[in-house]
Design a protein around this motif. Structure first.
Motif, PDB file in Angstrom:
ATOM      1  N   LEU A   1       0.829  -1.211   0.000  1.00 28.24           N
ATOM      2  CA  LEU A   1       0.000   0.000   0.000  1.00 28.24           C
ATOM      3  C   LEU A   1       0.862   1.258   0.000  1.00 28.24           C
ATOM      4  O   LEU A   1       0.533   2.248  -0.665  1.00 28.24           O
ATOM      5  N   TYR A   2       1.955   1.234   0.758  1.00 22.90           N
ATOM      6  CA  TYR A   2       2.855   2.385   0.766  1.00 22.90           C
ATOM      7  C   TYR A   2       3.474   2.607  -0.613  1.00 22.90           C
ATOM      8  O   TYR A   2       3.628   3.751  -1.068  1.00 22.90           O
TER       9      TYR A   2
ATOM     10  N   ALA B   1       7.048  -0.114  -8.730  1.00 20.59           N
ATOM     11  CA  ALA B   1       6.002  -0.216  -7.703  1.00 20.59           C
ATOM     12  C   ALA B   1       4.677  -0.649  -8.314  1.00 20.59           C
ATOM     13  O   ALA B   1       3.946  -1.472  -7.736  1.00 20.59           O
ATOM     14  N   VAL B   2       4.356  -0.098  -9.486  1.00 17.75           N
ATOM     15  CA  VAL B   2       3.117  -0.512 -10.173  1.00 17.75           C
ATOM     16  C   VAL B   2       3.174  -1.996 -10.507  1.00 17.75           C
ATOM     17  O   VAL B   2       2.182  -2.735 -10.355  1.00 17.75           O
TER      18      VAL B   2
ATOM     19  N   LEU C   1       2.184 -16.049  -7.736  1.00 15.45           N
ATOM     20  CA  LEU C   1       2.324 -14.599  -7.706  1.00 15.45           C
ATOM     21  C   LEU C   1       2.172 -14.044  -6.295  1.00 15.45           C
ATOM     22  O   LEU C   1       2.905 -13.128  -5.888  1.00 15.45           O
ATOM     23  N   LEU C   2       1.228 -14.602  -5.536  1.00 19.13           N
ATOM     24  CA  LEU C   2       1.027 -14.121  -4.167  1.00 19.13           C
ATOM     25  C   LEU C   2       2.248 -14.412  -3.286  1.00 19.13           C
ATOM     26  O   LEU C   2       2.590 -13.608  -2.411  1.00 19.13           O
ATOM     27  N   PHE C   3       2.902 -15.521  -3.493  1.00 19.81           N
ATOM     28  CA  PHE C   3       4.086 -15.836  -2.695  1.00 19.81           C
ATOM     29  C   PHE C   3       5.305 -15.039  -3.179  1.00 19.81           C
ATOM     30  O   PHE C   3       6.216 -14.766  -2.387  1.00 19.81           O
ATOM     31  N   ALA C   4       5.327 -14.667  -4.467  1.00 18.18           N
ATOM     32  CA  ALA C   4       6.452 -13.873  -4.967  1.00 18.18           C
ATOM     33  C   ALA C   4       6.270 -12.381  -4.713  1.00 18.18           C
ATOM     34  O   ALA C   4       7.263 -11.642  -4.588  1.00 18.18           O
ATOM     35  N   ALA C   5       5.022 -11.933  -4.614  1.00 21.70           N
ATOM     36  CA  ALA C   5       4.751 -10.502  -4.485  1.00 21.70           C
ATOM     37  C   ALA C   5       5.407  -9.873  -3.252  1.00 21.70           C
ATOM     38  O   ALA C   5       5.961  -8.770  -3.354  1.00 21.70           O
ATOM     39  N   PRO C   6       5.373 -10.499  -2.059  1.00 25.95           N
ATOM     40  CA  PRO C   6       6.039  -9.859  -0.909  1.00 25.95           C
ATOM     41  C   PRO C   6       7.525  -9.652  -1.127  1.00 25.95           C
ATOM     42  O   PRO C   6       8.082  -8.641  -0.694  1.00 25.95           O
ATOM     43  N   TRP C   7       8.191 -10.582  -1.801  1.00 28.00           N
ATOM     44  CA  TRP C   7       9.620 -10.432  -2.047  1.00 28.00           C
ATOM     45  C   TRP C   7       9.895  -9.327  -3.052  1.00 28.00           C
ATOM     46  O   TRP C   7      10.838  -8.532  -2.880  1.00 28.00           O
ATOM     47  N   VAL C   8       9.070  -9.256  -4.109  1.00 29.27           N
ATOM     48  CA  VAL C   8       9.240  -8.180  -5.086  1.00 29.27           C
ATOM     49  C   VAL C   8       8.938  -6.823  -4.448  1.00 29.27           C
ATOM     50  O   VAL C   8       9.660  -5.836  -4.661  1.00 29.27           O
ATOM     51  N   THR C   9       7.885  -6.775  -3.629  1.00 31.02           N
ATOM     52  CA  THR C   9       7.535  -5.528  -2.951  1.00 31.02           C
ATOM     53  C   THR C   9       8.666  -5.075  -2.038  1.00 31.02           C
ATOM     54  O   THR C   9       9.050  -3.895  -2.029  1.00 31.02           O
ATOM     55  N   ALA C  10       9.196  -5.995  -1.248  1.00 33.22           N
ATOM     56  CA  ALA C  10      10.305  -5.645  -0.357  1.00 33.22           C
ATOM     57  C   ALA C  10      11.535  -5.210  -1.138  1.00 33.22           C
ATOM     58  O   ALA C  10      12.250  -4.281  -0.735  1.00 33.22           O
TER      59      ALA C  10
ATOM     60  N   VAL D   1      11.586  -3.708  -4.132  1.00 34.00           N
ATOM     61  CA  VAL D   1      11.360  -2.359  -4.662  1.00 34.00           C
ATOM     62  C   VAL D   1      11.493  -1.323  -3.547  1.00 34.00           C
ATOM     63  O   VAL D   1      12.108  -0.262  -3.733  1.00 34.00           O
ATOM     64  N   ALA D   2      10.926  -1.637  -2.376  1.00 37.21           N
ATOM     65  CA  ALA D   2      11.026  -0.701  -1.249  1.00 37.21           C
ATOM     66  C   ALA D   2      12.472  -0.520  -0.806  1.00 37.21           C
ATOM     67  O   ALA D   2      12.911   0.607  -0.501  1.00 37.21           O
ATOM     68  N   THR D   3      13.234  -1.608  -0.767  1.00 37.11           N
ATOM     69  CA  THR D   3      14.647  -1.503  -0.389  1.00 37.11           C
ATOM     70  C   THR D   3      15.433  -0.699  -1.414  1.00 37.11           C
ATOM     71  O   THR D   3      16.290   0.126  -1.062  1.00 37.11           O
ATOM     72  N   LEU D   4      15.150  -0.931  -2.695  1.00 32.50           N
ATOM     73  CA  LEU D   4      15.841  -0.185  -3.748  1.00 32.50           C
ATOM     74  C   LEU D   4      15.538   1.308  -3.637  1.00 32.50           C
ATOM     75  O   LEU D   4      16.444   2.150  -3.765  1.00 32.50           O
ATOM     76  N   ASP D   5      14.277   1.640  -3.383  1.00 30.16           N
ATOM     77  CA  ASP D   5      13.895   3.040  -3.218  1.00 30.16           C
ATOM     78  C   ASP D   5      14.592   3.650  -2.005  1.00 30.16           C
ATOM     79  O   ASP D   5      15.070   4.790  -2.044  1.00 30.16           O
ATOM     80  N   ALA D   6      14.666   2.864  -0.907  1.00 29.10           N
ATOM     81  CA  ALA D   6      15.302   3.364   0.315  1.00 29.10           C
ATOM     82  C   ALA D   6      16.802   3.563   0.145  1.00 29.10           C
ATOM     83  O   ALA D   6      17.406   4.340   0.894  1.00 29.10           O
ATOM     84  N   ARG D   7      17.410   2.893  -0.815  1.00 35.98           N
ATOM     85  CA  ARG D   7      18.846   3.065  -1.065  1.00 35.98           C
ATOM     86  C   ARG D   7      19.116   4.183  -2.074  1.00 35.98           C
ATOM     87  O   ARG D   7      20.109   4.906  -1.956  1.00 35.98           O
ATOM     88  N   ILE D   8      18.244   4.312  -3.072  1.00 35.17           N
ATOM     89  CA  ILE D   8      18.479   5.306  -4.116  1.00 35.17           C
ATOM     90  C   ILE D   8      18.115   6.708  -3.642  1.00 35.17           C
ATOM     91  O   ILE D   8      18.849   7.678  -3.888  1.00 35.17           O
ATOM     92  N   ALA D   9      16.974   6.843  -2.949  1.00 38.84           N
ATOM     93  CA  ALA D   9      16.483   8.173  -2.575  1.00 38.84           C
ATOM     94  C   ALA D   9      17.467   8.952  -1.705  1.00 38.84           C
ATOM     95  O   ALA D   9      17.727  10.133  -1.985  1.00 38.84           O
ATOM     96  N   PRO D  10      18.038   8.361  -0.641  1.00 39.28           N
ATOM     97  CA  PRO D  10      18.987   9.166   0.162  1.00 39.28           C
ATOM     98  C   PRO D  10      20.203   9.623  -0.628  1.00 39.28           C
ATOM     99  O   PRO D  10      20.701  10.732  -0.414  1.00 39.28           O
ATOM    100  N   GLY D  11      20.692   8.780  -1.546  1.00 41.50           N
ATOM    101  CA  GLY D  11      21.870   9.153  -2.304  1.00 41.50           C
ATOM    102  C   GLY D  11      21.632  10.294  -3.276  1.00 41.50           C
ATOM    103  O   GLY D  11      22.544  11.074  -3.562  1.00 41.50           O
ATOM    104  N   LEU D  12      20.399  10.410  -3.804  1.00 40.26           N
ATOM    105  CA  LEU D  12      20.110  11.443  -4.790  1.00 40.26           C
ATOM    106  C   LEU D  12      19.417  12.658  -4.190  1.00 40.26           C
ATOM    107  O   LEU D  12      19.616  13.785  -4.662  1.00 40.26           O
ATOM    108  N   LEU D  13      18.595  12.446  -3.180  1.00 35.41           N
ATOM    109  CA  LEU D  13      17.834  13.558  -2.604  1.00 35.41           C
ATOM    110  C   LEU D  13      18.546  14.213  -1.426  1.00 35.41           C
ATOM    111  O   LEU D  13      18.284  15.381  -1.124  1.00 35.41           O
TER     112      LEU D  13
END
Length: 433
Positions: free
Chosen positions: A30-31, A133-134, A192-201, A203-215
């Motif tokens: 959801l986030y 994320a989409v 897909l339901l069992f893979a979705a949590p890993w893909v979601t995590a 994407v969130a981890t990638l965002d958490a690593r990229i955003a601080p370095g650029l922003l």
């Protein structure tokens, strides 16, 4: 780059199992979905500019780029808030550019590497992360739809692809294995339901690593800003110490010294002029009262510096004594699971005692409240009153000294005091002990 992780309610972050029924996994999805509009804001501005000029002879994207360039602080602030709320990652703010919307400010911003890093996130990395994320959210939706196909296929049109696999007497199969299409879809949905949590995590981890370095600021920029801040706080600490020294000199000269001079004069007069026992007794009584008053002023002076109760019994007992001596009722709440360092204790004590002294002298308040709370690695000190308000650090009521005291230990100082009141003073101090 320094990245700070904040856990809700100060608790340590606990690992979770990446399974479809995990509330954490659903919340993370959801986030991610909620962050997509923020990540697409800058590209949408550019595309909107493109579409607005599409019917003209010359198609322009420059106006949109200019808007994005000028809105970088707003866009970055929105992303910083999103990251803190969704992942607990605190991105340090960029050093502000003075008069950013002036010509000189725009030139400084255009020459700054931080500006181009932020543009890279808003126009390139952000949209790519939004697409990821989409895709992650789409995995959840497709997994749910395929897994529950037997629950709703009967409601579909009789000519539909899903309807034939379940309800027709002539079973259509996939790959000529005699297995209904619905079974394949259900298996794919579960996968897909069992893979979705890993893909979601991921994407969130990638965002958490990229955003601080650029922003956020780079390591060099952060160190430069830190040096400037330390230079300012050092100057503030020197000013605060000098102001405290002058206050001590004034209090000793105007208070205790005058009492001792009066005491010496009374004793001298008793020695030289007293001719009867009654006159001598009267002079000694006056000298005794002056001695007691001088001792009281000395105690108050010492108590204002560093009272023994603060060192022996801690901040709670010391502040209780300060509140008890106030001429108005003071509600005191101290929540300290462990004692802060002596320096932080002394600063917190000084802030509260000076704030209450200002309330007694200037606020015309009928009551006050003090709240001291230790949360995570910060000590929060809040002092409020129902007085007439209008407190301003520039008016020389000691508030500027409190701000310098707080900044000298990397703390923050904030006061809100509209005319008519109430007044709310907030000080946050580092507390890593």
């Amino acid at each position: 780059m320094t990245t700070i992780l904040v856990s809700p309610r100060g608790a340590a972050a606990r690992p979770y199992r990446r399974v479809p029924w995990s509330p954490h996994a659903w919340g993370q999805a959801l986030y991610l979905a909620g962050g997509v509009p923020a990540q697409l804001a800058a590209p949408l501005i550019v595309v909107g500019s493109f579409l607005a000029t599409l019917h003209r002879a010359a198609v322009l994207v420059l106006p949109g780029m200019v808007v994005v360039f000028l809105a970088i602080p707003l866009l970055t602030g929105m992303q910083r808030h999103r990251m803190r709320a969704s992942t607990g990652v605190v991105i340090p703010p960029q050093p502000p550019i003075e008069h950013r919307l002036s010509v000189a400010g725009i030139v400084v911003a255009a020459r700054s590497r931080a500006t181009w890093r932020q543009l890279g996130y808003h126009l390139l990395a952000g949209p790519a992360l939004a697409a990821a994320a989409v895709a992650a959210v789409g995995m959840w939706l497709a997994g749910i739809m395929f897994t529950l196909v037997y629950a709703y296929a009967w409601m579909l049109s009789s000519g539909g692809w899903l309807w034939r696999g379940q309800s027709s007497s002539k079973v259509d199969s996939l790959l000529r294995l005699g297995v209904p299409v619905d079974v394949y879809l259900t298996a794919v949905g579960i996968a897909l339901l069992f893979a979705a949590p890993w893909v979601t995590a991921g994407v969130a981890t990638l965002d958490a690593r990229i955003a601080p370095g650029l922003l956020g600021p780079s390591r060099a920029e952060e160190l430069e800003h830190r040096v400037q801040h330390l230079t300012q706080t050092r100057a503030g600490a020197v000013d605060a110490a000098d102001a405290e020294r002058r206050r001590l000199e004034r209090d000793l000269h105007d208070g205790t010294q005058q009492r001792l001079v009066s005491l010496a004069m009374n004793l001298g007069m008793a020695r030289a002029q007293a001719t009867t026992a009654d006159e001598a007794h009267q002079a000694i009584a006056e000298a005794h009262e002056e001695a007691k008053a001088a001792l009281t002023e000395l105690r108050n002076l010492i108590r204002g510096l560093h009272p023994a109760v603060l060192e022996n019994r801690g901040l709670d007992a010391a502040l209780s004594g300060v509140a008890a001596r106030m001429p108005i009722p003071v509600r005191l709440t101290v929540d300290l699971p462990r004692r802060p360092s002596p320096v932080i204790e002394a600063v917190a004590y000084f802030v509260v005692s000076e704030a209450l002294a200002n309330i007694a002298k200037h606020a015309q308040a009928s009551q006050a409240e003090v709240f001291v709370h230790h949360a995570g690695d910060r000590l929060h000190v809040i002092v409020s009153d129902d007085g007439m308000g209008g407190a301003d650090p520039a008016l020389g009521t000691g508030l500027a000294g409190l701000a310098k005291r707080a900044s000298a230990v990397d703390g923050t100082f904030e006061i809100v005091s509209p005319p008519g009141g109430p007044t709310l003073l907030t000080v946050d101090l580092p507390c890593t002990r």
